[in-house]
Scaffold this active site. Structure first.
Site, PDB file in Angstrom:
ATOM      1  N   ASP A 126       0.852  -1.186   0.000  1.00 39.52           N
ATOM      2  CA  ASP A 126       0.000   0.000   0.000  1.00 39.52           C
ATOM      3  C   ASP A 126       0.888   1.237   0.000  1.00 39.52           C
ATOM      4  O   ASP A 126       2.093   1.163   0.197  1.00 39.52           O
ATOM      5  CB  ASP A 126      -0.988  -0.025   1.158  1.00 39.52           C
ATOM      6  CG  ASP A 126      -0.321   0.029   2.523  1.00 39.52           C
ATOM      7  OD1 ASP A 126       0.868   0.366   2.597  1.00 39.52           O
ATOM      8  OD2 ASP A 126      -1.002  -0.277   3.517  1.00 39.52           O
ATOM      9  N   ASP A 167      -7.943  -7.210   1.197  1.00 43.82           N
ATOM     10  CA  ASP A 167      -6.951  -7.392   2.256  1.00 43.82           C
ATOM     11  C   ASP A 167      -7.583  -6.956   3.570  1.00 43.82           C
ATOM     12  O   ASP A 167      -8.455  -6.089   3.590  1.00 43.82           O
ATOM     13  CB  ASP A 167      -5.690  -6.563   2.001  1.00 43.82           C
ATOM     14  CG  ASP A 167      -5.881  -5.104   2.408  1.00 43.82           C
ATOM     15  OD1 ASP A 167      -5.487  -4.739   3.534  1.00 43.82           O
ATOM     16  OD2 ASP A 167      -6.450  -4.335   1.611  1.00 43.82           O
ATOM     17  N   CYS A 220     -13.462 -27.726   8.802  1.00 47.29           N
ATOM     18  CA  CYS A 220     -12.184 -27.183   8.329  1.00 47.29           C
ATOM     19  C   CYS A 220     -11.153 -28.287   8.157  1.00 47.29           C
ATOM     20  O   CYS A 220     -11.034 -29.190   8.999  1.00 47.29           O
ATOM     21  CB  CYS A 220     -11.671 -26.140   9.318  1.00 47.29           C
ATOM     22  SG  CYS A 220     -10.093 -25.384   8.856  1.00 47.29           S
ATOM     23  N   CYS A 262      -7.812 -27.652   7.950  1.00 46.40           N
ATOM     24  CA  CYS A 262      -6.481 -27.105   8.220  1.00 46.40           C
ATOM     25  C   CYS A 262      -5.724 -27.998   9.203  1.00 46.40           C
ATOM     26  O   CYS A 262      -6.313 -28.789   9.933  1.00 46.40           O
ATOM     27  CB  CYS A 262      -6.580 -25.675   8.743  1.00 46.40           C
ATOM     28  SG  CYS A 262      -6.977 -25.519  10.511  1.00 46.40           S
ATOM     29  N   CYS A 303      -7.019 -27.756  12.928  1.00 40.53           N
ATOM     30  CA  CYS A 303      -8.250 -28.484  13.234  1.00 40.53           C
ATOM     31  C   CYS A 303      -8.033 -30.000  13.195  1.00 40.53           C
ATOM     32  O   CYS A 303      -8.765 -30.748  13.851  1.00 40.53           O
ATOM     33  CB  CYS A 303      -9.358 -28.079  12.264  1.00 40.53           C
ATOM     34  SG  CYS A 303      -9.991 -26.409  12.574  1.00 40.53           S
ATOM     35  N   HIS A 307      -5.211 -21.153  11.573  1.00 42.67           N
ATOM     36  CA  HIS A 307      -6.577 -21.598  11.251  1.00 42.67           C
ATOM     37  C   HIS A 307      -7.367 -20.505  10.549  1.00 42.67           C
ATOM     38  O   HIS A 307      -8.050 -20.762   9.548  1.00 42.67           O
ATOM     39  CB  HIS A 307      -7.323 -22.019  12.523  1.00 42.67           C
ATOM     40  CG  HIS A 307      -8.805 -22.086  12.331  1.00 42.67           C
ATOM     41  ND1 HIS A 307      -9.435 -23.144  11.709  1.00 42.67           N
ATOM     42  CD2 HIS A 307      -9.786 -21.181  12.622  1.00 42.67           C
ATOM     43  CE1 HIS A 307     -10.737 -22.909  11.648  1.00 42.67           C
ATOM     44  NE2 HIS A 307     -10.971 -21.733  12.192  1.00 42.67           N
TER      45      HIS A 307
END
Length: 383
Positions: A95, A273, A311, A313, A316, A342
């Protein structure tokens, strides 16, 4: 010699105003709609770059304001650029620093040249102009450079909003000129302009027209997610993206909550974002498909289930809510690390689901079902 393009945006499918496609760049391809984890100070907080990538991120965001103050853009350049410095070999969007200058600094002067301000770290005085902002982003080695703009609150008077928009457009031209003068960096990077105009449709149209006349690789919708509320933001997004070129990426800066993202994708936004997945991870909030949960809550003390049963991931698949509750309540660093990992997987999974729904022509059904299941909560938009 690489055969990858400097910047090429292709749309693979549409569903209503929503689009899915790819941005091809020399450091890799960005699948859209895309969510960019925020790496403010050359790090996505509490997560290693390889784990950010494993979660599904194609691109991350770096912050001009913070990096110019510490460790310094010139130092990063001497150390090989931001990618080598932090160990991330894929695209980075930086940015311009404008938002942080306005929101974090002890602002002492704002004029046509730029802004002179005191650092929030040590009180030293700095000047940030369109040219200096672009120079910093070039020193960092940014892949997608943002034009320098002037942000004012949506509650400002119409006269203040109009003046800030007009100045932002003059700064956009100076940013474009400075970028084009960047030699080898300009040959391999891209630059986005930022549409301003608060919630006013005419100001937004004038801003879009000025940016299109200058010409950019992509276009951001700026000045939203600054406290105006979801209804007002969506009201602006009902017209603002349509004012921008259909064949260029559209980036909604600083957004946001999962249901904000779903609604913005429905309105034609391609890139996002927000610090929410990382900041929430450090403060005990986990995102799930049934809404966010606060792991500090005592009800999770003996809950042996995963953060989100749906989930996939690594967190998890390995640790229970009870264990992460213990880490969070004990202020153990691992708690912030696991929660953040996560949350990044949740956000990237949401983007993958949105891309698939657009491809299959079932976005409305997906979005309606998501909203029904998800209990949204207000949270931060910048850090």
């Amino acid at each position: 010699m690489t055969t990858s393009p400097r910047f090429a945006f292709t749309i693979a499918a549409t569903d209503g105003k929503a689009r899915t496609g790819e941005i091809a760049m020399r450091r890799g391809t960005i699948r859209t709609p895309a969510f960019m984890p925020v790496g403010t100070a050359a790090t996505v907080k509490a997560v290693k770059p390889a784990d950010v990538r494993a979660a599904g991120a194609d691109i991350i965001l770096g912050n001009t304001y913070h990096l110019m103050l510490r460790p310094g853009a010139e130092r990063v350049a001497r150390l090989g650029g931001l990618h080598d410095f932090m160990g991330w070999d894929r695209p980075i969007l930086t940015d311009s620093g404008g938002y942080q200058v306005m929101s974090l600094s002890d602002l002492t002067k704002r004029d046509e040249n730029g802004v002179t301000f005191k650092s929030h770290l040590d009180g030293t005085r700095h000047t940030l102009s369109p040219e200096r902002s672009i120079e910093i982003q070039r020193l960092l080695g940014s892949d997608i450079v943002m034009a320098f703009d002037e942000l004012v609150p949506t509650t400002s008077t119409p006269e203040v909003q109009a003046a800030a928009m007009a100045r932002s457009m003059r700064w956009a031209k100076r940013s474009r000129d400075a970028f084009d003068g960047g030699g080898a960096h300009a040959e391999g990077a891209a630059i986005f302009g930022i549409q301003q105009g608060a919630l006013d449709q005419t100001l937004r149209a004038d801003s879009a027209g000025a940016l299109i006349d200058i010409g950019f690789d992509g276009y951001a919708v700026g000045g939203l997610a600054v406290g105006e509320g979801q209804e007002a933001m969506f009201g602006c997004l009902d017209f603002a993206p349509d004012q921008l070129p259909v064949d260029k990426p559209r980036y909604l800066m600083g957004v946001g909550k999962p249901d904000d993202i779903v609604g913005a994708v429905e309105r034609g936004i391609d890139m996002f974002d927000c610090v929410m997945p990382t900041r929430s991870g450090r403060t005990g909030q986990a995102f799930t498909r049934q809404g966010p949960i606060n792991l500090r809550n005592a009800k999770f003390a003996e809950d042996q289930g995963p953060l989100d049963p749906a989930c996939g991931c690594p967190v998890c698949g390995t640790w229970s809510r009870a264990y992460i509750h213990h880490l969070v309540r004990s202020q153990e660093i691992l708690g912030a690390m696991l929660m953040t990992e996560h949350n990044l997987w949740f956000y990237q999974g949401l983007m993958a689901d949105l891309r698939a729904a657009i491809t299959d022509g079932r976005l409305k059904g997906f979005a309606d079902a998501f909203r029904e299941a998800y209990r949204s909560s207000q949270g931060p938009t910048s850090e």
